[in-house]
Design a protein around this motif. Structure first.
Motif, mmCIF file in Angstrom:
data_model
loop_
_atom_site.group_PDB
_atom_site.id
_atom_site.type_symbol
_atom_site.label_atom_id
_atom_site.label_comp_id
_atom_site.label_asym_id
_atom_site.label_seq_id
_atom_site.Cartn_x
_atom_site.Cartn_y
_atom_site.Cartn_z
ATOM 1 N N ASN A 248 39.911 46.169 30.282
ATOM 2 C CA ASN A 248 38.815 45.102 30.852
ATOM 3 C C ASN A 248 38.111 45.528 31.869
ATOM 4 O OD1 ASN A 248 37.743 42.716 30.691
ATOM 5 N ND2 ASN A 248 39.307 41.406 31.468
ATOM 6 N N PHE A 249 36.828 45.079 32.113
ATOM 7 C CA PHE A 249 36.214 45.455 33.219
ATOM 8 C C PHE A 249 36.582 44.645 34.675
ATOM 9 C CE2 PHE A 249 32.807 45.436 29.941
ATOM 10 C CZ PHE A 249 32.381 46.771 30.005
ATOM 11 N N PRO A 250 36.591 45.153 35.604
ATOM 12 C CA PRO A 250 37.057 44.499 36.804
ATOM 13 C C PRO A 250 36.502 43.076 37.096
ATOM 14 C CG PRO A 250 36.289 46.731 37.473
ATOM 15 C CD PRO A 250 36.038 46.411 36.026
ATOM 16 N N GLY A 251 37.434 42.052 37.304
ATOM 17 C CA GLY A 251 37.021 40.887 37.807
ATOM 18 C C GLY A 251 37.954 39.799 37.811
ATOM 19 N N GLY A 252 37.547 38.499 38.099
ATOM 20 C CA GLY A 252 38.563 37.782 38.281
ATOM 21 C C GLY A 252 37.856 36.165 38.731
ATOM 22 N N ARG A 253 38.679 35.399 38.959
ATOM 23 C CA ARG A 253 38.339 33.810 39.345
ATOM 24 C C ARG A 253 37.510 33.900 40.585
ATOM 25 N NH1 ARG A 253 42.180 29.300 37.702
ATOM 26 N NH2 ARG A 253 42.795 30.177 35.619
ATOM 27 N N ILE A 254 36.605 33.168 40.820
ATOM 28 C CA ILE A 254 35.676 32.854 42.004
ATOM 29 C C ILE A 254 36.311 31.636 42.570
ATOM 30 C CG2 ILE A 254 33.400 32.004 42.812
ATOM 31 C CD1 ILE A 254 32.270 33.236 40.131
ATOM 32 N N GLU A 255 36.820 32.187 43.644
ATOM 33 C CA GLU A 255 37.623 30.996 44.699
ATOM 34 C C GLU A 255 36.582 29.864 45.008
ATOM 35 O OE1 GLU A 255 40.609 31.141 44.983
ATOM 36 O OE2 GLU A 255 40.818 33.166 44.046
ATOM 37 N N TYR A 256 36.945 28.558 45.306
ATOM 38 C CA TYR A 256 36.253 27.560 45.547
ATOM 39 C C TYR A 256 35.509 27.781 46.918
ATOM 40 C CZ TYR A 256 34.919 22.949 47.022
ATOM 41 O OH TYR A 256 34.123 21.672 47.376
ATOM 42 N N GLY A 257 34.072 27.458 46.944
ATOM 43 C CA GLY A 257 33.275 27.621 47.991
ATOM 44 C C GLY A 257 32.747 29.166 48.218
ATOM 45 N N GLU A 258 33.428 30.088 47.391
ATOM 46 C CA GLU A 258 33.116 31.656 47.535
ATOM 47 C C GLU A 258 31.681 32.027 46.890
ATOM 48 O OE1 GLU A 258 36.298 35.215 47.250
ATOM 49 O OE2 GLU A 258 35.842 34.404 45.277
ATOM 50 N N ASP A 259 30.988 32.845 47.278
ATOM 51 C CA ASP A 259 29.758 33.236 46.885
ATOM 52 C C ASP A 259 30.119 34.168 45.736
ATOM 53 O OD1 ASP A 259 26.575 34.005 47.300
ATOM 54 O OD2 ASP A 259 27.594 36.197 47.348
ATOM 55 N N ILE A 260 29.021 34.205 44.574
ATOM 56 C CA ILE A 260 29.477 34.969 43.405
ATOM 57 C C ILE A 260 29.495 36.512 43.649
ATOM 58 C CG2 ILE A 260 28.460 35.445 41.205
ATOM 59 C CD1 ILE A 260 27.631 32.600 40.901
ATOM 60 N N LEU A 261 28.451 36.911 44.467
ATOM 61 C CA LEU A 261 28.722 38.261 44.603
ATOM 62 C C LEU A 261 29.715 38.739 45.595
ATOM 63 C CD1 LEU A 261 25.016 38.897 45.354
ATOM 64 C CD2 LEU A 261 26.019 39.210 43.328
ATOM 65 N N TYR A 262 30.157 38.130 46.555
ATOM 66 C CA TYR A 262 31.129 38.338 47.444
ATOM 67 C C TYR A 262 32.600 38.228 46.552
ATOM 68 C CZ TYR A 262 35.122 38.001 50.737
ATOM 69 O OH TYR A 262 36.183 38.472 51.372
ATOM 70 N N SER A 263 32.424 37.456 45.661
ATOM 71 C CA SER A 263 33.971 37.338 44.656
ATOM 72 C C SER A 263 33.856 38.655 43.853
ATOM 73 C CB SER A 263 33.650 36.259 43.784
ATOM 74 O OG SER A 263 34.632 35.964 42.705
ATOM 75 N N ALA A 264 32.739 38.991 43.327
ATOM 76 C CA ALA A 264 32.537 40.116 42.358
ATOM 77 C C ALA A 264 33.091 41.334 43.184
ATOM 78 C CB ALA A 264 31.211 40.453 41.924
ATOM 79 N N ARG A 265 32.604 41.647 44.514
ATOM 80 C CA ARG A 265 32.891 42.714 45.238
ATOM 81 C C ARG A 265 34.396 42.823 45.668
ATOM 82 N NH1 ARG A 265 27.916 41.530 47.461
ATOM 83 N NH2 ARG A 265 28.876 40.533 49.227
ATOM 84 N N ARG A 266 34.881 41.384 45.937
ATOM 85 C CA ARG A 266 36.318 41.439 46.145
ATOM 86 C C ARG A 266 37.251 41.750 44.912
ATOM 87 N NH1 ARG A 266 39.537 37.772 44.634
ATOM 88 N NH2 ARG A 266 37.813 36.082 44.319
ATOM 89 N N GLU A 267 36.926 41.113 43.771
ATOM 90 C CA GLU A 267 37.613 41.609 42.613
ATOM 91 C C GLU A 267 37.748 43.170 42.413
ATOM 92 O OE1 GLU A 267 39.776 39.850 41.001
ATOM 93 O OE2 GLU A 267 39.429 37.964 41.763
ATOM 94 N N VAL A 268 36.581 43.609 42.685
ATOM 95 C CA VAL A 268 36.536 45.239 42.248
ATOM 96 C C VAL A 268 37.627 46.000 43.522
ATOM 97 C CG1 VAL A 268 35.051 47.215 42.433
ATOM 98 C CG2 VAL A 268 34.102 45.407 41.156
ATOM 99 N N LYS A 269 37.303 45.411 44.761
ATOM 100 C CA LYS A 269 38.225 46.184 45.651
ATOM 101 C C LYS A 269 39.689 45.889 45.139
ATOM 102 C CE LYS A 269 38.827 48.000 49.865
ATOM 103 N NZ LYS A 269 38.427 49.380 50.096
#
Length: 72
Positions: free
Chosen positions: A35-56
């Motif tokens: 799969n590509f890195p990714g996952g759930r966006i937490e409540y109130g979390e910015d989409i871009l922040y979430s994407a970077r967090r999941e990759v990390k």
């Protein structure tokens, strides 16, 4: 983030020259699936922040993102 049964996720495609980064899942429902890195966006979390967090979390990489949004 989940509301009324809807789950929002971020998925990141990482390209370098002619290569694409994918990961092998180890979650019980998807063991050994690619799969590509990714996952759930937490409540109130910015989409871009979430994407970077999941990759990390999944690869250890810090990334800068170029955004393309698709709505279904």
């Amino acid at each position: 983030m989940s509301q009324n049964g809807i789950v929002l996720v971020a998925s990141v495609s990482i390209f370098s020259d002619d290569k694409v980064l994918i990961i092998r899942e180890n979650k019980p429902a998807a063991v050994n699936k690619w799969n590509f890195p990714g996952g759930r966006i937490e409540y109130g979390e910015d989409i871009l922040y979430s994407a970077r967090r999941e990759v990390k979390e999944e690869t250890g990489l810090d990334v800068n993102l170029i955004c393309h949004y698709w709505y279904i």
